[in-house]
Write a protein that holds these residues in place. Sequence first.
Motif, PDB file in Angstrom:
ATOM      1  N   GLY A 255       0.836  -1.196   0.000  1.00 16.87           N
ATOM      2  CA  GLY A 255       0.000   0.000   0.000  1.00 16.87           C
ATOM      3  C   GLY A 255       0.864   1.237   0.000  1.00 16.87           C
ATOM      4  O   GLY A 255       1.648   1.448   0.933  1.00 16.87           O
ATOM      5  N   LEU A 256       0.754   2.049  -1.047  1.00 16.14           N
ATOM      6  CA  LEU A 256       1.663   3.193  -1.186  1.00 16.14           C
ATOM      7  C   LEU A 256       0.913   4.455  -1.555  1.00 16.14           C
ATOM      8  O   LEU A 256       0.145   4.487  -2.529  1.00 16.14           O
ATOM      9  N   GLN A 257       1.135   5.493  -0.773  1.00 15.21           N
ATOM     10  CA  GLN A 257       0.676   6.846  -1.100  1.00 15.21           C
ATOM     11  C   GLN A 257       1.886   7.768  -1.081  1.00 15.21           C
ATOM     12  O   GLN A 257       2.674   7.749  -0.144  1.00 15.21           O
ATOM     13  N   VAL A 258       2.043   8.558  -2.147  1.00 13.90           N
ATOM     14  CA  VAL A 258       3.164   9.490  -2.249  1.00 13.90           C
ATOM     15  C   VAL A 258       2.617  10.906  -2.228  1.00 13.90           C
ATOM     16  O   VAL A 258       1.750  11.259  -3.028  1.00 13.90           O
ATOM     17  N   ASP A 259       3.122  11.722  -1.321  1.00 16.39           N
ATOM     18  CA  ASP A 259       2.682  13.109  -1.166  1.00 16.39           C
ATOM     19  C   ASP A 259       3.849  14.018  -1.515  1.00 16.39           C
ATOM     20  O   ASP A 259       4.777  14.202  -0.722  1.00 16.39           O
ATOM     21  N   GLY A 260       3.810  14.583  -2.707  1.00 18.63           N
ATOM     22  CA  GLY A 260       4.875  15.464  -3.155  1.00 18.63           C
ATOM     23  C   GLY A 260       4.407  16.901  -3.264  1.00 18.63           C
ATOM     24  O   GLY A 260       3.545  17.357  -2.503  1.00 18.63           O
ATOM     25  N   THR A 261       4.963  17.614  -4.217  1.00 17.76           N
ATOM     26  CA  THR A 261       4.604  19.005  -4.485  1.00 17.76           C
ATOM     27  C   THR A 261       4.489  19.180  -5.993  1.00 17.76           C
ATOM     28  O   THR A 261       4.810  18.273  -6.771  1.00 17.76           O
ATOM     29  N   ALA A 282       1.629  17.659 -13.813  1.00 17.18           N
ATOM     30  CA  ALA A 282       2.164  17.344 -12.491  1.00 17.18           C
ATOM     31  C   ALA A 282       1.032  16.863 -11.587  1.00 17.18           C
ATOM     32  O   ALA A 282       0.006  17.531 -11.458  1.00 17.18           O
ATOM     33  N   LEU A 283       1.237  15.699 -10.970  1.00 11.00           N
ATOM     34  CA  LEU A 283       0.279  15.111 -10.033  1.00 11.00           C
ATOM     35  C   LEU A 283       0.979  14.971  -8.681  1.00 11.00           C
ATOM     36  O   LEU A 283       1.724  14.017  -8.455  1.00 11.00           O
ATOM     37  N   PRO A 284       0.789  15.914  -7.768  1.00 11.56           N
ATOM     38  CA  PRO A 284       1.609  15.936  -6.555  1.00 11.56           C
ATOM     39  C   PRO A 284       1.312  14.827  -5.552  1.00 11.56           C
ATOM     40  O   PRO A 284       2.226  14.345  -4.880  1.00 11.56           O
ATOM     41  N   LYS A 285       0.045  14.408  -5.441  1.00 11.19           N
ATOM     42  CA  LYS A 285      -0.299  13.434  -4.406  1.00 11.19           C
ATOM     43  C   LYS A 285      -1.076  12.277  -5.027  1.00 11.19           C
ATOM     44  O   LYS A 285      -2.138  12.489  -5.629  1.00 11.19           O
ATOM     45  N   VAL A 286      -0.560  11.070  -4.877  1.00 17.50           N
ATOM     46  CA  VAL A 286      -1.124   9.907  -5.565  1.00 17.50           C
ATOM     47  C   VAL A 286      -1.262   8.738  -4.601  1.00 17.50           C
ATOM     48  O   VAL A 286      -0.353   8.452  -3.818  1.00 17.50           O
ATOM     49  N   GLN A 287      -2.401   8.074  -4.676  1.00 23.80           N
ATOM     50  CA  GLN A 287      -2.610   6.806  -3.978  1.00 23.80           C
ATOM     51  C   GLN A 287      -2.569   5.689  -5.015  1.00 23.80           C
ATOM     52  O   GLN A 287      -3.380   5.649  -5.939  1.00 23.80           O
ATOM     53  N   TYR A 288      -1.604   4.805  -4.888  1.00 25.64           N
ATOM     54  CA  TYR A 288      -1.484   3.690  -5.823  1.00 25.64           C
ATOM     55  C   TYR A 288      -2.399   2.544  -5.412  1.00 25.64           C
ATOM     56  O   TYR A 288      -2.684   2.341  -4.236  1.00 25.64           O
ATOM     57  N   VAL A 313      -3.659  19.344  -0.033  1.00 24.18           N
ATOM     58  CA  VAL A 313      -4.049  20.551   0.707  1.00 24.18           C
ATOM     59  C   VAL A 313      -2.946  21.594   0.664  1.00 24.18           C
ATOM     60  O   VAL A 313      -3.200  22.797   0.471  1.00 24.18           O
ATOM     61  N   SER A 314      -1.691  21.183   0.835  1.00 25.80           N
ATOM     62  CA  SER A 314      -0.587  22.144   0.869  1.00 25.80           C
ATOM     63  C   SER A 314      -0.363  22.805  -0.496  1.00 25.80           C
ATOM     64  O   SER A 314       0.134  23.931  -0.570  1.00 25.80           O
TER      65      SER A 314
END
Length: 334
Positions: A255-261, A282-288, A313-314
């Motif tokens: 289970g992986l979620q990546v929260d970038g900018t 650009a897709l900053p926040k993704v739930q795989y 949110v950020s």
Amino acid sequence: MANLATRYVYLNTETTYGTDPGGSSQLYGEVDDESFQQNFDIVLREDMSSYSNKQAFEGFKHSTGDVNFAFIADDFCGKILDAIYGVDTTTGTNPYTHTFTETVDEATLPTFTIGVGRDSKEHLYKGCVLDTFSIGANINEYVMASASFVGNGEASTTTLKTPSFSTLDAMHFGKAYVRFEATASSSSNAAMIKSFNLEFNRNRDVDNGKTLGNESAFQRAPPPQRFEISGSIEFYKPVYTAVDNEPTYDELRAGLQVDGTFSSPAISIHLEDEGAATLNIALPKVQYGTPTSTISGRDAQVMSVDFTVIYDVSESGCSKCILVNTQSSDYDSL
């Protein structure tokens, strides 16, 4: 034989919802196919004293349609991006940079009169809004896109126009790049990507555009509901060890979620044509989702994974899109 020179699809941005602006501001697209048509239900009257239906009338008339096309950095594709995002900020000099950001005001999303040239007549669909947009790249193919619209009932057919198309080259797989947790470019990208697909969905609420006393036109543009972005990526082999921040099989399995900018997004997609035009998403926040990596016969083992984009949110958004082309005006104004 069909007259191919009279086949076309154009977008004409409305200033008043459902009213054809006419003029010469049509944006013609180099599309592969279209499927616009009017739809209505047959409403039947049934009563206990008759053994069959003895009355009928047509229900609410509305139009739906898809267009499929190779992505070109022209005004047709630029306007479709504007219709999914709602805000375009243009900077620089030729080539110009268009930064599309997500609107929080549905009134900024454009509505269109769409004209479809079909051999001998133009078919006209007013009050159309973009519902979904998808874009993807596969080996040995052009970068293909699809847009789905919904609008008022079809207007009367009319005289064909003389279309004017872009002379730009379509983007293709040889200049399509994906990168993880950083911005993709032609020189910085993940080397194991076989294909990707990305879909934007405005989830238009067709029922809340209808009113009593109106049989063939929405009282207002069908409003958008929850904005959704989802997609999938295929790797040419299973990723057990990351080379450039690719999600590994075990990370995805757990289970992986990546929260970038926006500057270092979870997923970055970069496309180029044969000239100076580019498209970057650009897709900053993704739930795989769960990875798939099975084998069959003598086929090579590959890995694919679906993903859902989450509101960051950020960053105050789900995505940002940058189109570089020769258009100097904001697409909001076209």
